[in-house]
Motif scaffolding. Structure first.
Motif, PDB file in Angstrom:
ATOM      1  N   ALA A 146      23.607 -23.730   7.580  1.00  0.00           N
ATOM      2  CA  ALA A 146      23.239 -22.887   8.726  1.00  0.00           C
ATOM      3  C   ALA A 146      22.687 -23.706   9.882  1.00  0.00           C
ATOM      4  O   ALA A 146      23.033 -23.480  11.049  1.00  0.00           O
ATOM      5  CB  ALA A 146      22.226 -21.835   8.286  1.00  0.00           C
ATOM      6  N   ALA A 147      21.818 -24.677   9.583  1.00  0.00           N
ATOM      7  CA  ALA A 147      21.242 -25.499  10.648  1.00  0.00           C
ATOM      8  C   ALA A 147      22.313 -26.331  11.339  1.00  0.00           C
ATOM      9  O   ALA A 147      22.312 -26.483  12.571  1.00  0.00           O
ATOM     10  CB  ALA A 147      20.147 -26.397  10.081  1.00  0.00           C
ATOM     11  N   VAL A 185      28.663 -15.299   4.764  1.00  0.00           N
ATOM     12  CA  VAL A 185      28.142 -14.376   5.780  1.00  0.00           C
ATOM     13  C   VAL A 185      26.674 -14.668   6.049  1.00  0.00           C
ATOM     14  O   VAL A 185      26.228 -14.715   7.200  1.00  0.00           O
ATOM     15  CB  VAL A 185      28.331 -12.917   5.338  1.00  0.00           C
ATOM     16  N   ASP A 186      25.917 -14.876   4.978  1.00  0.00           N
ATOM     17  CA  ASP A 186      24.488 -15.176   5.123  1.00  0.00           C
ATOM     18  C   ASP A 186      24.283 -16.450   5.937  1.00  0.00           C
ATOM     19  O   ASP A 186      23.379 -16.523   6.780  1.00  0.00           O
ATOM     20  CB  ASP A 186      23.839 -15.336   3.751  1.00  0.00           C
ATOM     21  N   LYS A 187      25.118 -17.456   5.678  1.00  0.00           N
ATOM     22  CA  LYS A 187      25.004 -18.725   6.412  1.00  0.00           C
ATOM     23  C   LYS A 187      25.245 -18.518   7.901  1.00  0.00           C
ATOM     24  O   LYS A 187      24.474 -19.013   8.736  1.00  0.00           O
ATOM     25  CB  LYS A 187      26.014 -19.735   5.844  1.00  0.00           C
ATOM     26  N   VAL A 188      26.305 -17.792   8.248  1.00  0.00           N
ATOM     27  CA  VAL A 188      26.628 -17.565   9.652  1.00  0.00           C
ATOM     28  C   VAL A 188      25.539 -16.716  10.313  1.00  0.00           C
ATOM     29  O   VAL A 188      25.158 -16.959  11.467  1.00  0.00           O
ATOM     30  CB  VAL A 188      28.014 -16.914   9.795  1.00  0.00           C
ATOM     31  N   MET A 189      25.010 -15.742   9.595  1.00  0.00           N
ATOM     32  CA  MET A 189      23.947 -14.904  10.146  1.00  0.00           C
ATOM     33  C   MET A 189      22.698 -15.744  10.439  1.00  0.00           C
ATOM     34  O   MET A 189      22.061 -15.596  11.488  1.00  0.00           O
ATOM     35  CB  MET A 189      23.628 -13.769   9.175  1.00  0.00           C
ATOM     36  N   GLU A 190      22.370 -16.647   9.520  1.00  0.00           N
ATOM     37  CA  GLU A 190      21.215 -17.519   9.739  1.00  0.00           C
ATOM     38  C   GLU A 190      21.467 -18.448  10.923  1.00  0.00           C
ATOM     39  O   GLU A 190      20.569 -18.669  11.755  1.00  0.00           O
ATOM     40  CB  GLU A 190      20.926 -18.341   8.485  1.00  0.00           C
ATOM     41  N   ALA A 192      23.356 -17.886  13.490  1.00  0.00           N
ATOM     42  CA  ALA A 192      23.260 -17.086  14.713  1.00  0.00           C
ATOM     43  C   ALA A 192      21.803 -16.898  15.113  1.00  0.00           C
ATOM     44  O   ALA A 192      21.443 -16.994  16.296  1.00  0.00           O
ATOM     45  CB  ALA A 192      23.944 -15.738  14.509  1.00  0.00           C
ATOM     46  N   GLY A 193      20.946 -16.658  14.120  1.00  0.00           N
ATOM     47  CA  GLY A 193      19.525 -16.511  14.414  1.00  0.00           C
ATOM     48  C   GLY A 193      18.899 -17.792  14.934  1.00  0.00           C
ATOM     49  O   GLY A 193      18.079 -17.769  15.854  1.00  0.00           O
ATOM     50  N   LEU A 194      19.308 -18.930  14.381  1.00  0.00           N
ATOM     51  CA  LEU A 194      18.759 -20.215  14.803  1.00  0.00           C
ATOM     52  C   LEU A 194      19.228 -20.611  16.197  1.00  0.00           C
ATOM     53  O   LEU A 194      18.483 -21.230  16.966  1.00  0.00           O
ATOM     54  CB  LEU A 194      19.165 -21.311  13.803  1.00  0.00           C
TER      55      LEU A 194
END
Length: 290
Positions: A146-147, A185-190, A192-194
């Motif tokens: 995610a980062a 999906v969780d990775k992309v959502m995180e 997007a938040g970052l």
């Protein structure tokens, strides 16, 4: 005016010095001749190893001088050192060397922009109808976390803003919002938040604001920067666009480094090399290295 036409205009005005360490390849030699003949850039020869190159490498990565000298025997390393010392403004390589070697040289000697921890790449995609888009990352990061994905999105925003004037970023997934579930999906959502960019979005929701509204993403603008969740998705997508839609793909151009570096496809033509060079120059001249 297209991004490539703008880039040509900027390149002619900037008179950037370009180092092409693979001049033994006839495509590179022909591209260098054309860049000089058309006033797009000033090709500079690979320098003899000097004390300034050793100092640049030791300063970038603390090591013994004898190790630095050994590393700098490699043309890619010495070309990167020439960027670090100001002997050249841009490095173009990868027609012969694999991507990992180009990235290794840039990472070790040049380093990354402040605020960026992940080197990545983008393609400028030009569709037959004239639309222009940035696709990332289609060449470097196999399965970014995610980062790293957030880093790719931030660097791609800068690249698109420099080349296309406007950047509307979408982080892609097989899910729009919470319509699907899973680790990807969780990775992309995180991510997007970052990064603060829109995601996760399916391809249709990212590209079509009406579809986005139907899927509960009202206000999402039609994206011109697509950030893919992994290398599988990005590489497959850009090649399908070329083969099925007749799009032109320029790049991959590396992004996130302190100085502009272009990693060519090993299938690059002379036209591709010239275009990638002027696009990398334009990205840097617009305010930031790509």
């Amino acid at each position: 005016m297209s991004a490539l036409d703008r880039a040509i205009k900027i390149a002619r005005a900037s008179k950037s010095r370009v180092i092409l360490p693979e001049m033994d390849d006839p495509r590179i030699a022909a591209a260098a001749d054309r860049l000089a003949r058309e006033g797009l850039a000033e090709p500079v020869p690979l320098a003899e190893l000097g004390a300034q190159h050793i100092a640049a490498l030791v300063d970038a990565r603390p090591m013994r001088e004898n190790i630095a000298k050994r590393l700098l025997q490699r043309p890619l390393m010495r070309a990167a050192a020439m960027l670090a010392t100001g002997e050249a403004d841009i490095m173009i390589a990868g027609a012969v060397a694999p991507s990992r070697r180009v990235i290794e040289a840039a990472s070790i000697v040049i380093g990354l922009e402040d605020g960026i921890a992940t080197p990545s790449s983008f393609f400028l995609m030009v569709l037959p109808d004239g639309r222009e888009m940035v696709f990332a990352d289609c060449a470097v990061n196999v399965d970014p976390d995610a980062a790293q994905l957030a880093d790719i999105a931030r660097a791609s925003y800068t690249s698109a803003r420099n080349l296309l004037s406007d950047a509307k970023v979408a982080l892609l997934s097989y899910s729009t919002g919470h319509s699907g579930a899973g680790a990807s999906v969780d990775k992309v959502m995180e991510a997007a938040g970052l990064s603060g960019f829109a995601g996760p979005l399916q391809g249709d929701a990212a590209l079509n604001s009406l579809v986005a509204a139907q899927k509960g993403c009202g206000g999402q603008r039609d994206a011109n920067v697509l950030v893919f969740p992994n290398l599988d998705a990005g590489n497959i997508a850009y090649k399908l666009m070329v083969e099925l839609a007749g799009a032109r793909a320029y790049g991959p151009i590396l992004q996130g480094f302190k100085r502009p570096v272009c990693d060519l496809s090993r299938a690059a033509t002379v036209d591709d090399i010239v275009a990638s060079t002027v696009l990398a120059i334009a990205g840097d001249q617009n305010g930031q290295s790509s």
